[in-house]
Structures are given as structure tokens and as C-alpha cells.
Design an enzyme around this catalytic site. Structure first.
Site, PDB file in Angstrom:
ATOM      1  N   GLN A 114     148.207 -55.467 -42.983  1.00 47.52           N
ATOM      2  CA  GLN A 114     149.041 -56.632 -42.702  1.00 47.52           C
ATOM      3  C   GLN A 114     148.344 -57.507 -41.658  1.00 47.52           C
ATOM      4  OE1 GLN A 114     152.735 -56.845 -40.263  1.00 47.52           O
ATOM      5  NE2 GLN A 114     153.746 -57.221 -42.231  1.00 47.52           N
ATOM      6  N   TYR A 130     156.367 -64.545 -36.769  1.00 48.80           N
ATOM      7  CA  TYR A 130     155.202 -64.940 -35.993  1.00 48.80           C
ATOM      8  C   TYR A 130     154.638 -66.288 -36.444  1.00 48.80           C
ATOM      9  CZ  TYR A 130     156.106 -60.304 -34.303  1.00 48.80           C
ATOM     10  OH  TYR A 130     156.727 -59.214 -33.755  1.00 48.80           O
ATOM     11  N   ARG A 159     154.505 -61.318 -46.964  1.00 47.46           N
ATOM     12  CA  ARG A 159     155.823 -60.847 -46.548  1.00 47.46           C
ATOM     13  C   ARG A 159     156.621 -62.015 -45.976  1.00 47.46           C
ATOM     14  NH1 ARG A 159     158.020 -56.243 -42.307  1.00 47.46           N
ATOM     15  NH2 ARG A 159     159.051 -54.974 -43.893  1.00 47.46           N
ATOM     16  N   GLY A 210     160.760 -48.210 -43.580  1.00 47.31           N
ATOM     17  CA  GLY A 210     160.100 -48.124 -42.296  1.00 47.31           C
ATOM     18  C   GLY A 210     160.443 -46.859 -41.540  1.00 47.31           C
TER      19      GLY A 210
END
Length: 367
Positions: free
Chosen positions: A98, A178, A225, A309
Site C-alpha cells: 500500500q 491522507y 483503496r 484487519g
């Protein structure tokens, strides 16, 4: 058998099942951004899943937001990650790195060059961030000049090439919270040039990043994503949020990416619209998904894969536990990140696999 256990071809790789280990920041990298000494063991322990998406890896010095997160842009990073990818492949899983540029979610104390974070606009998120000296207010970021944007995009495709050299099967572009998400959000992007204003302009940066990565390593080794419902870290899309993501997914679909990874927060109508606009594989992450619903989105045709996760963090043998209808351990939130006084192994590589399997109610069909 529950369809989540069936194999799938994703891009140019064949997955042994449709379970994805979701990306999770663990903050256990070395000071120079190379994976820590236990990283290969940590990922290898969990490699009975079909696909592992690594923790966010910064593509540049500017991209680092938190302490002890790994990078993938130097020869040292490549060498360190090769040990990790070898461990993952040895246990049967495939791995996408990622690529995560933190943007304004950063602090000078956490970056190699000790400079303020960069962002679409000079707007602080109004939150604090962890540093090795404790919690600190996140400072106002520096707005990227338009002539700097090509260089920022270059960092992504350079990192993608480094990931492949390190043995990755592909990369996932991180578009939640982000830098990429900051370009999309009205609350973080007040630009008046071609990267701000209209939703088409605000989507331009992520589309150009995706195009650059595809040109470097191929569409069949590139995923992305997104999370249309995410509103944390001071991010807001206003009323046009659903239309923004409909437009963005439609444009990204034209690139033929290997997959779209959605973190879903409840707008089922929008999720259905995005599914209709996406022709390739869709990975769906539903935070707090009940165990008895594992595999339901694959069975219904809404997704090709499901990502998990905390369940994979706390249960290295997650696939085995599902197949045997066994108890799932809970993750210890206090040891998520690598600042435990007991050492980096605590909450990282010390979660055990089963020896005595105890029954756990589940609707999973094991026939």
C-alpha cells in the site's frame, strides 16, 4: 463451501482464496524506513489468506506521517522488503504494497527531513498526532505549488517500481484519509488551479497518480483503496460526496485496474452505484463485520473479495479458524503500534495459532 474459500485470479496473480488481510499501520520499522526485524515473521504468519495488503508505505520523505512507518523508495527499503515478500510467498499468499503519502497528517518530528507536511492547501486538520516525544498538535501544512505536483506523482510511480523490485505482486494506492483524500475533500482543498474547485479538478490528482503507476508497472498490478463515507481527520466532501465518488470510480474504471478496495460505512445505495461502475474485482471491507456475515458479499456478487484487519492481526491462522469454526481471539488495541515497553514482538508476532480448537457459532458452510 463458503465462496470466500474459493481461488480467484486477480490481475496477473492467482489467489488461493478470497480473504484479504487489510492494510494496518504497525509502526515497527527501523529509523531509516526499512521493515523491522520481525516484519517477515509477522506477515508470514498470516499468509494463509489469499492476498496481503501491507501497512501503508511512504513513497518519499515528504510522505511520512507517523514515526516508525516503512518506506519503499530506497535500495535499503527494497532489500528489507524482499525478506518480507519471500516469507509471504513461501506460505502461499500474494502481496500488494500500500502506497501511502500522509500529506498534512504529519509532523516535522516524524519525518527524515524534519519539514512540515505538504497538502493541497495550507489547512491544518485540527487534530493531534503521535510523535516519539508524545502527542503534538498537527501544524499547518505547506500547500504544494502546482509545479511540485508532477514530482509528487513521480514519487508514487517510483515507489511502485521499487515495490515490484522488492518482490511485491502489485501496489495499492491509498486513497483514504491522507494526501489523495485531502485533494478530494472540500475541507482540505481550497485550490483555485486545475487541482481544486470542481469535483473533476479535485479528482485530477488521484487519477494522474493512478495513470502514472499503471504506466510504470501495469494496470493488472495496480489497485486503489477508497472510502466514500470516511469523514475523520477533518475531511468533508459536502453534499456532492456521492457524486464525486461516482465520477471518480467511473474514471478510474477506464484504467482497467486490478481492483477497487472500498472501506464501507453504510451507504448501500452508493455502494451499489459504484459496483455498477466498476468492471474489475472489488474488495469490500465492512468495519466490524459480524462473523456470521463473512462471505456474504461474495456470495451475493457485490464483491469478489473481502478484507479483514483486526481479525487477521489477532488470529494469524484466520483462514484455519474460519474453516474449523473455531474461536477468534480479540486484538489488543494497546499494542497496535510499536512503542510497547515490552518490545516490538508484543501484539505483533506473539499472537498464537490454535492447538486446541473450541467451537464457535457461525453460519459458515464448511461442506
Amino acid at each position: 463451501m463458503n465462496p470466500i474459500f474459493s481461488p480467484l485470479t486477480l490481475g496477473r496473480v492467482r489467489l488461493q482464496n478470497r480473504i484479504v488481510m487489510a492494510p494496518m499501520t504497525r509502526a515497527r520499522a527501523n529509523a531509516d524506513g526499512t521493515p523491522g526485524s520481525l516484519a517477515a515473521e509477522y506477515y508470514g504468519q498470516r499468509a494463509s489468506v489469499g492476498l496481503i495488503v501491507t501497512e501503508g508505505t511512504q513513497p518519499s520523505d515528504d510522505g511520512q506521517g507517523f514515526p516508525a512507518t516503512p518506506g519503499i523508495y530506497t535500495e535499503a527499503h527494497i532489500a528489507g522488503w524482499r525478506k518480507v515478500t519471500s516469507a509471504i510467498h513461501a506460505h502461499g499468499a500474494k502481496v500488494f504494497f500500500q502506497l501511502m503519502h500522509a500529506g498534512r497528517m504529519s509532523h516535522p518530528d516524524n519525518t527524515p527531513h524534519h519539514r512540515q507536511g505538504v497538502a493541497p492547501s495550507a489547512i491544518a486538520p485540527g487534530e493531534q498526532i503521535f510523535t516519539l516525544a508524545g502527542m503534538r498538535d498537527i501544524p499547518v501544512p505547506r500547500a504544494l505549488a502546482i509545479e511540485e505536483i508532477p514530482g509528487t506523482i513521480d514519487a508514487y510511480h517510483h515507489a511502485a517500481r521499487c515495490a515490484i523490485e522488492a518482490g511485491a505482486d502489485g501496489v495499492e494506492i491509498h486513497g483514504v484519509a491522507y494526501l489523495i483524500h485531502q485533494f478530494l475533500a472540500l475541507s482540505a482543498n481550497r485550490r483555485t488551479d486545475r487541482y481544486g474547485g470542481s469535483m473533476e479538478n479535485r479528482a485530477r490528482f488521484v487519477i494522474e497518480v493512478a495513470q502514472a503507476v499503471v504506466a510504470e508497472i501495469g494496470a493488472d498490478r495496480t489497485g486503489i483503496r477508497l472510502s466514500p463515507g470516511f469523514t475523520g481527520m477533518g475531511l468533508s466532501h459536502g453534499d456532492e460526496g456521492p457524486d464525486l465518488y461516482r465520477y471518480l470510480v467511473t474514471e478510474l474504471n477506464k484504467l482497467g485496474l486490478a481492483y477497487l478496495h472500498i472501506v464501507h460505512y453504510g451507504d448501500e445505495s452508493l455502494l451499489s452505484d459504484l459496483r455498477e461502475r466498476w468492471d474489475q474485482a472489488l474488495i469490500l471491507n465492512r468495519p466490524e463485520r459480524p462473523r456470521d456475515e463473512i462471505g456474504n458479499d461474495i456470495a451475493s456478487g457485490l464483491a469478489e473479495l473481502e478484507s479483514y484487519g483486526q481479525m487477521t492481526l489477532a488470529n494469524p491462522d484466520f483462514v484455519h479458524r474460519l474453516l474449523t469454526n473455531a474461536h477468534l481471539s480479540a486484538a489488543d488495541r494497546t499494542t497496535y503500534f510499536g512503542n510497547s515497553p515490552e518490545g516490538y514482538a508484543v501484539g505483533y508476532t506473539d499472537y498464537g495459532s490454535l492447538t486446541d480448537v473450541s467451537p464457535y457459532p457461525s453460519s459458515l458452510d464448511k461442506s
